[in-house]
Design a protein around this motif. Structure first.
Motif, PDB file in Angstrom:
ATOM      1  N   THR A  92      -3.376 -19.622   4.851  1.00 43.49           N
ATOM      2  CA  THR A  92      -3.278 -19.488   3.400  1.00 43.49           C
ATOM      3  C   THR A  92      -4.354 -18.554   2.862  1.00 43.49           C
ATOM      4  OG1 THR A  92      -2.337 -21.698   3.165  1.00 43.49           O
ATOM      5  CG2 THR A  92      -3.342 -20.728   1.209  1.00 43.49           C
ATOM      6  N   VAL A  93      -5.593 -18.776   3.250  1.00 43.88           N
ATOM      7  CA  VAL A  93      -6.702 -17.960   2.749  1.00 43.88           C
ATOM      8  C   VAL A  93      -6.550 -16.506   3.165  1.00 43.88           C
ATOM      9  CG1 VAL A  93      -9.198 -17.574   2.878  1.00 43.88           C
ATOM     10  CG2 VAL A  93      -8.305 -19.890   2.630  1.00 43.88           C
ATOM     11  N   MET A  94      -6.265 -16.277   4.435  1.00 45.32           N
ATOM     12  CA  MET A  94      -6.135 -14.905   4.915  1.00 45.32           C
ATOM     13  C   MET A  94      -4.865 -14.256   4.386  1.00 45.32           C
ATOM     14  SD  MET A  94      -8.780 -13.976   6.656  1.00 45.32           S
ATOM     15  CE  MET A  94      -9.591 -14.727   5.224  1.00 45.32           C
ATOM     16  N   GLY A  95      -3.797 -15.026   4.263  1.00 44.19           N
ATOM     17  CA  GLY A  95      -2.563 -14.477   3.724  1.00 44.19           C
ATOM     18  C   GLY A  95      -2.733 -14.009   2.292  1.00 44.19           C
ATOM     19  N   VAL A  96      -3.408 -14.829   1.480  1.00 44.85           N
ATOM     20  CA  VAL A  96      -3.658 -14.462   0.081  1.00 44.85           C
ATOM     21  C   VAL A  96      -4.556 -13.237  -0.003  1.00 44.85           C
ATOM     22  CG1 VAL A  96      -4.880 -15.209  -1.990  1.00 44.85           C
ATOM     23  CG2 VAL A  96      -3.275 -16.752  -0.883  1.00 44.85           C
ATOM     24  N   SER A  97      -5.583 -13.180   0.832  1.00 42.06           N
ATOM     25  CA  SER A  97      -6.528 -12.061   0.801  1.00 42.06           C
ATOM     26  C   SER A  97      -5.858 -10.754   1.196  1.00 42.06           C
ATOM     27  CB  SER A  97      -7.720 -12.354   1.722  1.00 42.06           C
ATOM     28  OG  SER A  97      -8.395 -13.529   1.312  1.00 42.06           O
ATOM     29  N   PHE A  98      -5.071 -10.785   2.268  1.00 44.88           N
ATOM     30  CA  PHE A  98      -4.397  -9.567   2.707  1.00 44.88           C
ATOM     31  C   PHE A  98      -3.284  -9.171   1.731  1.00 44.88           C
ATOM     32  CE2 PHE A  98      -6.315 -10.426   6.901  1.00 44.88           C
ATOM     33  CZ  PHE A  98      -6.762  -9.140   7.203  1.00 44.88           C
ATOM     34  N   ALA A  99      -2.632 -10.146   1.124  1.00 47.62           N
ATOM     35  CA  ALA A  99      -1.615  -9.832   0.126  1.00 47.62           C
ATOM     36  C   ALA A  99      -2.243  -9.107  -1.069  1.00 47.62           C
ATOM     37  CB  ALA A  99      -0.916 -11.106  -0.335  1.00 47.62           C
ATOM     38  N   ALA A 100      -3.409  -9.578  -1.494  1.00 44.38           N
ATOM     39  CA  ALA A 100      -4.112  -8.912  -2.590  1.00 44.38           C
ATOM     40  C   ALA A 100      -4.535  -7.502  -2.190  1.00 44.38           C
ATOM     41  CB  ALA A 100      -5.329  -9.728  -3.010  1.00 44.38           C
ATOM     42  N   ALA A 101      -4.942  -7.328  -0.934  1.00 43.55           N
ATOM     43  CA  ALA A 101      -5.320  -5.997  -0.453  1.00 43.55           C
ATOM     44  C   ALA A 101      -4.145  -5.034  -0.529  1.00 43.55           C
ATOM     45  CB  ALA A 101      -5.838  -6.091   0.982  1.00 43.55           C
ATOM     46  N   LEU A 102      -2.946  -5.532  -0.239  1.00 42.53           N
ATOM     47  CA  LEU A 102      -1.747  -4.694  -0.332  1.00 42.53           C
ATOM     48  C   LEU A 102      -1.382  -4.407  -1.784  1.00 42.53           C
ATOM     49  CD1 LEU A 102       0.509  -6.245   2.464  1.00 42.53           C
ATOM     50  CD2 LEU A 102      -0.836  -4.143   2.558  1.00 42.53           C
ATOM     51  N   ILE A 103      -1.502  -5.431  -2.650  1.00 49.87           N
ATOM     52  CA  ILE A 103      -1.187  -5.239  -4.071  1.00 49.87           C
ATOM     53  C   ILE A 103      -2.099  -4.184  -4.691  1.00 49.87           C
ATOM     54  CG2 ILE A 103      -1.240  -6.349  -6.337  1.00 49.87           C
ATOM     55  CD1 ILE A 103      -0.339  -8.927  -4.974  1.00 49.87           C
ATOM     56  N   PHE A 104      -3.342  -4.140  -4.261  1.00 53.12           N
ATOM     57  CA  PHE A 104      -4.299  -3.191  -4.826  1.00 53.12           C
ATOM     58  C   PHE A 104      -4.088  -1.772  -4.313  1.00 53.12           C
ATOM     59  CE2 PHE A 104      -7.871  -4.984  -7.379  1.00 53.12           C
ATOM     60  CZ  PHE A 104      -7.308  -6.221  -7.594  1.00 53.12           C
ATOM     61  N   GLN A 105      -3.088  -1.573  -3.475  1.00 53.19           N
ATOM     62  CA  GLN A 105      -2.693  -0.214  -3.097  1.00 53.19           C
ATOM     63  C   GLN A 105      -1.746   0.385  -4.131  1.00 53.19           C
ATOM     64  OE1 GLN A 105      -4.015   1.357  -0.380  1.00 53.19           O
ATOM     65  NE2 GLN A 105      -5.223  -0.495  -0.042  1.00 53.19           N
ATOM     66  N   LEU A 106      -1.441  -0.385  -5.200  1.00 50.10           N
ATOM     67  CA  LEU A 106      -0.504   0.065  -6.224  1.00 50.10           C
ATOM     68  C   LEU A 106      -0.869   1.420  -6.818  1.00 50.10           C
ATOM     69  CD1 LEU A 106       1.947  -0.463  -8.050  1.00 50.10           C
ATOM     70  CD2 LEU A 106       0.419  -1.718  -9.597  1.00 50.10           C
ATOM     71  N   PRO A 107      -2.138   1.689  -7.172  1.00 45.94           N
ATOM     72  CA  PRO A 107      -2.456   3.016  -7.724  1.00 45.94           C
ATOM     73  C   PRO A 107      -2.093   4.157  -6.784  1.00 45.94           C
ATOM     74  CG  PRO A 107      -4.249   1.488  -8.139  1.00 45.94           C
ATOM     75  CD  PRO A 107      -3.302   0.792  -7.210  1.00 45.94           C
ATOM     76  N   LEU A 108      -2.335   3.976  -5.496  1.00 49.62           N
ATOM     77  CA  LEU A 108      -2.002   5.020  -4.529  1.00 49.62           C
ATOM     78  C   LEU A 108      -0.492   5.166  -4.389  1.00 49.62           C
ATOM     79  CD1 LEU A 108      -4.648   4.335  -1.737  1.00 49.62           C
ATOM     80  CD2 LEU A 108      -4.756   5.950  -3.636  1.00 49.62           C
ATOM     81  N   LEU A 109       0.223   4.032  -4.446  1.00 47.36           N
ATOM     82  CA  LEU A 109       1.674   4.088  -4.367  1.00 47.36           C
ATOM     83  C   LEU A 109       2.255   4.807  -5.582  1.00 47.36           C
ATOM     84  CD1 LEU A 109       4.308   3.268  -2.979  1.00 47.36           C
ATOM     85  CD2 LEU A 109       4.204   1.101  -4.224  1.00 47.36           C
ATOM     86  N   VAL A 110       1.707   4.515  -6.758  1.00 54.69           N
ATOM     87  CA  VAL A 110       2.158   5.186  -7.980  1.00 54.69           C
ATOM     88  C   VAL A 110       1.890   6.685  -7.881  1.00 54.69           C
ATOM     89  CG1 VAL A 110       1.741   5.440 -10.453  1.00 54.69           C
ATOM     90  CG2 VAL A 110       1.915   3.162  -9.442  1.00 54.69           C
ATOM     91  N   ARG A 111       0.735   7.049  -7.369  1.00 53.61           N
ATOM     92  CA  ARG A 111       0.414   8.468  -7.207  1.00 53.61           C
ATOM     93  C   ARG A 111       1.413   9.155  -6.285  1.00 53.61           C
ATOM     94  NH1 ARG A 111      -5.317  10.143  -4.796  1.00 53.61           N
ATOM     95  NH2 ARG A 111      -5.987   9.274  -6.790  1.00 53.61           N
ATOM     96  N   LEU A 112       1.725   8.494  -5.172  1.00 52.99           N
ATOM     97  CA  LEU A 112       2.671   9.070  -4.215  1.00 52.99           C
ATOM     98  C   LEU A 112       4.056   9.233  -4.839  1.00 52.99           C
ATOM     99  CD1 LEU A 112       3.513   9.958  -1.377  1.00 52.99           C
ATOM    100  CD2 LEU A 112       3.861   7.538  -0.810  1.00 52.99           C
ATOM    101  N   LEU A 113       4.549   8.170  -5.486  1.00 53.73           N
ATOM    102  CA  LEU A 113       5.886   8.224  -6.086  1.00 53.73           C
ATOM    103  C   LEU A 113       5.943   9.213  -7.246  1.00 53.73           C
ATOM    104  CD1 LEU A 113       6.823   4.414  -6.078  1.00 53.73           C
ATOM    105  CD2 LEU A 113       7.513   6.189  -4.449  1.00 53.73           C
ATOM    106  N   SER A 114       4.857   9.308  -8.002  1.00 52.90           N
ATOM    107  CA  SER A 114       4.825  10.262  -9.106  1.00 52.90           C
ATOM    108  C   SER A 114       4.786  11.701  -8.593  1.00 52.90           C
ATOM    109  CB  SER A 114       3.614  10.000 -10.006  1.00 52.90           C
ATOM    110  OG  SER A 114       3.676   8.709 -10.582  1.00 52.90           O
ATOM    111  N   SER A 115       4.094  11.904  -7.489  1.00 52.85           N
ATOM    112  CA  SER A 115       3.974  13.250  -6.929  1.00 52.85           C
ATOM    113  C   SER A 115       5.317  13.783  -6.458  1.00 52.85           C
ATOM    114  CB  SER A 115       2.971  13.254  -5.769  1.00 52.85           C
ATOM    115  OG  SER A 115       1.691  12.863  -6.210  1.00 52.85           O
ATOM    116  N   ILE A 116       6.178  12.896  -5.971  1.00 53.69           N
ATOM    117  CA  ILE A 116       7.484  13.339  -5.474  1.00 53.69           C
ATOM    118  C   ILE A 116       8.590  13.105  -6.507  1.00 53.69           C
ATOM    119  CG2 ILE A 116       6.850  12.965  -3.079  1.00 53.69           C
ATOM    120  CD1 ILE A 116       8.263  10.335  -3.092  1.00 53.69           C
ATOM    121  N   GLY A 117       8.202  12.677  -7.715  1.00 56.23           N
ATOM    122  CA  GLY A 117       9.149  12.564  -8.810  1.00 56.23           C
ATOM    123  C   GLY A 117       9.957  11.284  -8.879  1.00 56.23           C
ATOM    124  N   LEU A 118       9.589  10.261  -8.130  1.00 58.13           N
ATOM    125  CA  LEU A 118      10.351   9.014  -8.143  1.00 58.13           C
ATOM    126  C   LEU A 118       9.815   7.981  -9.128  1.00 58.13           C
ATOM    127  CD1 LEU A 118      11.059   8.466  -4.326  1.00 58.13           C
ATOM    128  CD2 LEU A 118      12.578   9.424  -6.083  1.00 58.13           C
TER     129      LEU A 118
END
Length: 274
Positions: A186-212
Motif C-alpha cells: 500500500t505505502v509503496m504503491g501510493v508513493s509510486f502512483a504519485a510519482a507517475l501522476i507528477f509526470q503530468l507536466p511532462l506528458l502535457v508538454r509532449l502532447l502539446s508539442s505534437i498537437g494532441l
C-alpha cells in the motif's frame, strides 16, 4: 566518449541488430548499478524497511503536523496514526521476502535517474539537432518530477491512506489484522502512483508539442478535472475537509501548471509559424 560520439553521429545509420545490441548494452549498465545498490540495501538490513514503516508512527512528520493542526482547530479527526499498530507475518519466508522487496524498492528509487539516462542515451542519436536541443533537460526533469511525486505520495498520501485503511471497519465484529506485505504494498504503491501522476507536466508538454493537447481543451474541462481530483482526494484521506483540501490543492496546482505549459508551447508554435 568516442564510442558515444560515433553512436550519436551514425545512430540513424545503425542496423536493427546494432540497435538491439546497443540497447542491451545500456540496459546491462543500468542493471549492474541497480543490482549493486540493491545488494548494499540488503546488507543494510532494516534501513529501507524502517523507512517504509515510518508513516504509521506517531513521530512521523506528517502525523505530528496533523496532530498539531488538530490541537489548534479542535478537530479530532485530524489526529492520524496516533496508536501503535502491530503488523503480522503469516508466511515462513515472509520476512526474508520483505527484506528482498525492500532492497529492490530502495534500489529502484535511487537508480531511477540513471535508468532514465540510459534509456535516453539510446533514443537520443535518432533525434534531430533541433529536437535534441529542445529536450536536452528531459532526464533531469523526469527525475525531478519523479522524486517530487514520490515524496509527496510518501509524506502526504501514505500516512493518510494508512490511517484510513487500518482504522476502517465494515462491521465491529470484523477485526483488522494487518499483514506486513499488504502494508508495504500500500505505502509503496501510493508513493509510486504519485510519482507517475507528477509526470503530468511532462506528458502535457509532449502532447502539446505534437498537437494532441490544447490549452483550451484543458480549460474547458477544468471543472471536470477538479471534480475528479476531489474524488481522488476524498478516497485517500480521512473523512474530513481539511485533509482532503491539503491533498487536493497540490494536485490541482499541477493541473493548472499543465495548462501554463500548453499555453507556452502553443505561443511558441505560433511565433515559429509567423
Amino acid at each position: 566518449m568516442a564510442e558515444q560520439e560515433d553512436l550519436e553521429q551514425g545512430g540513424a545509420e545503425m542496423t536493427f541488430t546494432e540497435h538491439i545490441v546497443e540497447l542491451r548494452r545500456l540496459l546491462v549498465r543500468a542493471a549492474i548499478l541497480f543490482g549493486l545498490v540493491a545488494i548494499i540495501f540488503f546488507m543494510m538490513k532494516g534501513v529501507v524497511v524502517d523507512w517504509v514503516f515510518a508513516p504509521m508512527s506517531p513521530d512521523f512528520p506528517t502525523n505530528r503536523f496533523f496532530d498539531w493542526l488538530a490541537g489548534i482547530t479542535d478537530v479530532d479527526a485530524l489526529r492520524i496514526n496516533q496508536t501503535t499498530v502491530e503488523l503480522y507475518n503469516n508466511k515462513m519466508a515472509g520476512q526474508f521476502s520483505l527484506h528482498i522487496r525492500s532492497s529492490v524498492i530502495g534500489a529502484l528509487v535511487v537508480t531511477f535517474p540513471y535508468i532514465i539516462y540510459q534509456l535516453w542515451s539510446f533514443v537520443k542519436p535518432a533525434l534531430s539537432d533541433v529536437v535534441r536541443s529542445q529536450t536536452k533537460r528531459i532526464v533531469w526533469e523526469v527525475s525531478m518530477w519523479f522524486f517530487i511525486g514520490f515524496f509527496f505520495g510518501y509524506y502526504c498520501i501514505s500516512p493518510l491512506a494508512a490511517n484510513f485503511l487500518i482504522g476502517y471497519e465494515v462491521s465491529p465484529t470484523v477485526q483488522n489484522i494487518i499483514d506486513v506485505s499488504s502494508y508495504m504494498s500500500t505505502v509503496m504503491g501510493v508513493s509510486f502512483a504519485a510519482a507517475l501522476i507528477f509526470q503530468l507536466p511532462l506528458l502535457v508538454r509532449l502532447l502539446s508539442s505534437i498537437g494532441l493537447m490544447k490549452a483550451e481543451f484543458m480549460r474547458k474541462y477544468r471543472k471536470v478535472a477538479a471534480a475528479v481530483l476531489l474524488v481522488l482526494s476524498a478516497i485517500i484521506t480521512p473523512p474530513d475537509v481539511f485533509s482532503q483540501v491539503l491533498i487536493f490543492i497540490p494536485l490541482y496546482l499541477l493541473y493548472e501548471y499543465g495548462i501554463t505549459i500548453a499555453v507556452k508551447i502553443e505561443k511558441r508554435k505560433a511565433e515559429q509559424e509567423e
